[in-house]
Design a protein around this motif. Structure first.
Motif, PDB file in Angstrom:
ATOM      1  N   UNK A  42      13.866  23.723 -40.798  1.00  0.00           N
ATOM      2  CA  UNK A  42      12.858  24.591 -40.203  1.00  0.00           C
ATOM      3  C   UNK A  42      11.560  23.825 -39.961  1.00  0.00           C
ATOM      4  N   UNK A  43      10.802  24.296 -39.002  1.00  0.00           N
ATOM      5  CA  UNK A  43       9.505  23.685 -38.733  1.00  0.00           C
ATOM      6  C   UNK A  43       8.665  23.664 -40.007  1.00  0.00           C
ATOM      7  N   UNK A  44       8.002  22.542 -40.235  1.00  0.00           N
ATOM      8  CA  UNK A  44       7.224  22.355 -41.450  1.00  0.00           C
ATOM      9  C   UNK A  44       7.997  21.692 -42.574  1.00  0.00           C
ATOM     10  N   UNK A  45       9.295  21.568 -42.398  1.00  0.00           N
ATOM     11  CA  UNK A  45      10.133  20.968 -43.427  1.00  0.00           C
ATOM     12  C   UNK A  45      10.153  19.457 -43.353  1.00  0.00           C
ATOM     13  N   UNK A  46      11.003  18.864 -44.201  1.00  0.00           N
ATOM     14  CA  UNK A  46      11.086  17.411 -44.311  1.00  0.00           C
ATOM     15  C   UNK A  46      12.531  16.941 -44.265  1.00  0.00           C
ATOM     16  N   UNK A  47      12.701  15.727 -43.817  1.00  0.00           N
ATOM     17  CA  UNK A  47      13.989  15.038 -43.862  1.00  0.00           C
ATOM     18  C   UNK A  47      13.723  13.566 -44.124  1.00  0.00           C
ATOM     19  N   UNK A  48      14.693  12.916 -44.730  1.00  0.00           N
ATOM     20  CA  UNK A  48      14.602  11.473 -44.947  1.00  0.00           C
ATOM     21  C   UNK A  48      15.821  10.827 -44.314  1.00  0.00           C
ATOM     22  N   UNK A  49      15.589  10.002 -43.322  1.00  0.00           N
ATOM     23  CA  UNK A  49      16.658   9.264 -42.675  1.00  0.00           C
ATOM     24  C   UNK A  49      16.826   7.907 -43.342  1.00  0.00           C
ATOM     25  N   UNK A  50      18.071   7.454 -43.378  1.00  0.00           N
ATOM     26  CA  UNK A  50      18.384   6.125 -43.909  1.00  0.00           C
ATOM     27  C   UNK A  50      19.156   5.341 -42.862  1.00  0.00           C
TER      28      UNK A  50
END
Length: 121
Positions: free
Chosen positions: A13-21
C-alpha cells in the motif's frame, strides 16, 4: 561478466516499504558499481539509484531522494534497495545492473530479470 538475480518485489500500500535484493555471481562483485533501475508500463527505463564499488558514494534520482536507500554488502555479493514511503508512481519492474561508474548509468549492463513492485493507492 556478472550474473544478477533480483528479489523482494511485491504488492504494498502507499506509504509502505519494501526491500529489494540483487544477488550477484560470476566475476568480482566489488569491481563493479551497481545500480537499480525501473521501468513502468509504457515508459522508458530510468535510473533510480547507484552505488560505487566501495559503497562510499551513492546517487539517486530526484524522484526517490529521501525515500530510497541503496546499499551493498561486498562480502555477500549483494546490493539492496530499501524503499520507504512508497507511492503509486513507484510501481514498475525494478532491475539491477552492473557498471563501471555511477555517473554513467547508460553504460550499465548484465541486467537481471527484474522484480515487480506494485504500490496501491
Amino acid at each position: 561478466q556478472v550474473q544478477l538475480v533480483e528479489s523482494g518485489g511485491g504488492l504494498v500500500q502507499a506509504g509502505g516499504s519494501l526491500r529489494l535484493s540483487c544477488a550477484a555471481s560470476g566475476r568480482a562483485f566489488s569491481s563493479y558499481a551497481m545500480g537499480w533501475f525501473r521501468q513502468a508500463p509504457g515508459k522508458e527505463r530510468e535510473s533510480v539509484a547507484a552505488i560505487s564499488m566501495s559503497g562510499l558514494t551513492t546517487k539517486y534520482a530526484d524522484s526517490v531522494k529521501g525515500r530510497f536507500t541503496i546499499s551493498r554488502d561486498n562480502a555477500k555479493n549483494t546490493v539492496y534497495l530499501q524503499m520507504n514511503s512508497l507511492k503509486p508512481e513507484d510501481t514498475a519492474v525494478y532491475f539491477c545492473a552492473a557498471g563501471l561508474s555511477i555517473y554513467r548509468p547508460a553504460d550499465f549492463g548484465s541486467w537481471g530479470q527484474g522484480t515487480q513492485v506494485t504500490v496501491s493507492s
